[in-house]
Design a protein around this motif. Structure first.
Motif, short mmCIF file in Angstrom:
data_model
loop_
_atom_site.label_atom_id
_atom_site.label_comp_id
_atom_site.label_asym_id
_atom_site.label_seq_id
_atom_site.Cartn_x
_atom_site.Cartn_y
_atom_site.Cartn_z
N ALA A 1 41.02 45.69 43.74
CA ALA A 1 41.49 45.14 42.91
C ALA A 1 43.21 44.82 42.86
O ALA A 1 43.75 44.07 42.31
CB ALA A 1 40.90 45.70 41.61
N TYR B 1 48.89 38.82 30.81
CA TYR B 1 48.01 39.41 31.03
C TYR B 1 48.05 40.66 32.40
O TYR B 1 47.17 41.10 32.88
CB TYR B 1 48.06 38.22 32.42
CG TYR B 1 46.64 36.74 31.93
CD1 TYR B 1 45.85 36.93 31.88
CD2 TYR B 1 47.41 35.51 31.38
CE1 TYR B 1 44.91 36.34 31.62
CE2 TYR B 1 46.71 34.55 30.97
CZ TYR B 1 45.57 35.08 31.18
OH TYR B 1 44.60 33.79 30.11
N ILE C 1 46.82 43.36 30.02
CA ILE C 1 44.99 43.09 30.30
C ILE C 1 45.07 43.11 30.66
O ILE C 1 44.08 44.57 31.50
CB ILE C 1 45.22 41.90 29.94
CG1 ILE C 1 44.88 41.27 28.52
CG2 ILE C 1 43.61 42.04 29.83
CD1 ILE C 1 45.10 39.66 28.50
N ALA C 2 46.06 43.83 32.92
CA ALA C 2 44.92 43.82 33.21
C ALA C 2 45.34 45.38 33.63
O ALA C 2 44.46 46.42 34.43
CB ALA C 2 46.12 43.77 34.93
N TYR C 3 46.67 46.24 33.26
CA TYR C 3 46.91 47.48 33.27
C TYR C 3 46.10 48.17 32.33
O TYR C 3 45.48 49.27 32.59
CB TYR C 3 48.14 48.07 33.32
CG TYR C 3 48.73 47.50 34.67
CD1 TYR C 3 48.72 48.77 35.24
CD2 TYR C 3 50.08 46.90 34.48
CE1 TYR C 3 49.77 48.53 36.30
CE2 TYR C 3 50.18 45.77 35.86
CZ TYR C 3 50.11 47.08 36.44
OH TYR C 3 51.31 46.81 38.16
N GLY C 4 45.71 47.57 31.18
CA GLY C 4 44.34 48.24 30.27
C GLY C 4 43.28 48.76 30.91
O GLY C 4 42.60 49.59 30.61
N CYS C 5 42.95 47.42 32.23
CA CYS C 5 41.90 47.34 32.43
C CYS C 5 41.81 48.61 33.67
O CYS C 5 40.81 50.29 33.65
CB CYS C 5 41.28 46.63 33.35
SG CYS C 5 40.79 45.14 32.31
N PHE C 6 42.87 48.93 34.55
CA PHE C 6 43.52 50.06 35.37
C PHE C 6 43.53 51.52 34.35
O PHE C 6 42.20 52.03 35.49
CB PHE C 6 44.65 49.56 35.85
CG PHE C 6 44.23 48.82 36.89
CD1 PHE C 6 43.14 49.39 38.50
CD2 PHE C 6 45.39 47.96 37.79
CE1 PHE C 6 43.70 48.06 39.08
CE2 PHE C 6 45.40 46.89 38.14
CZ PHE C 6 44.00 47.67 39.42
N SER D 1 41.63 51.93 31.47
CA SER D 1 40.65 52.29 31.09
C SER D 1 39.46 52.89 32.19
O SER D 1 38.35 53.61 32.44
CB SER D 1 39.53 50.74 30.34
OG SER D 1 40.74 51.15 29.64
N ALA D 2 38.93 52.45 33.26
CA ALA D 2 38.83 52.28 34.35
C ALA D 2 39.38 53.96 35.18
O ALA D 2 37.80 54.76 35.21
CB ALA D 2 38.62 51.44 35.75
#
Length: 204
Positions: A35, A178, A181-186, A188-189
């Motif tokens: 990713a 964006y 958002i991408a770092y928010g996903c990182f 969380s995961a």
């Protein structure tokens, strides 16, 4: 597809045990590295090369954090059940996602400030009264630990653009948004697999 369905089913039925198992498998760390690599190549290939958008100082810092995420995933993937590699990889990954989020938020603030100034100037307003210089940034980046990334890899890490000056958007969101958002996903995961790792240590 059936394997993915089964994995998702296991996560829903027994999330803690599933996360314990996932954090000890290579594929989850290769997925994280993949990713990050996708974001790096998108920045260099699509934005910098195809759209000819020069990276700004904050942009290259964000790239640096993505390289750190990539490396951290590869470190852990060497042997996910090795405590030393896991600690090193996790520490680097958490540094990268938190710092990357901070830089993304900073870029979003600069983007908003820069475009407010553009609107003021277009309407014949006073640049200084509006707080001019919101998009200013340096062409001499300072990377953590004094790493001369811009000297080693100038195409990737030498800033030549102005912070917040890009006009690119997709579905009403700009590049900085964006990135958030991408770092928010990182985050969380990574938080999920970190939870699984901690629970695996407690069970031992």
């Amino acid at each position: 597809m059936s394997s993915l369905t089964m994995q998702w089913s296991n996560l829903k039925s027994n999330p803690t045990q599933t996360l314990i198992e996932w954090q000890n498998q290579r594929w989850i760390w290769f997925l994280m590295s993949g990713a990050a690599l996708f974001l790096i190549l998108s920045a260099m290939g699509y934005f910098q090369w195809f759209l000819e958008m020069d990276p700004c100082e904050i942009c290259v810092y964000i790239r640096f954090s993505q390289v750190c995420i990539l490396i951290s995933g590869l470190i852990i993937a060497i042997k996910p059940n090795n405590l030393t590699l896991k600690v090193i990889g996790m520490a680097l990954a958490w540094y990268a996602v938190i710092q990357g989020m901070a830089w993304s938020i900073e870029l979003a603030v600069l983007h908003d400030a820069s475009h407010v100034l553009d609107n003021v100037m277009a309407e014949g307003g006073d640049l200084f009264a509006a707080g001019g210089g919101g998009g200013a940034c340096s062409t001499e980046p300072k990377f953590p630990l004094g790493l001369p990334m811009h000297i080693w890899f100038p195409y990737e890490f030498q800033p030549s653009g102005i912070c917040g000056e890009d006009d690119w958007s997709l579905l009403g969101l700009n590049m900085a948004q964006y990135c958030i958002i991408a770092y928010g996903c990182f985050i969380s995961a990574l938080g999920a697999v970190t939870y699984g790792w901690v629970r695996s240590l407690i069970k031992k």
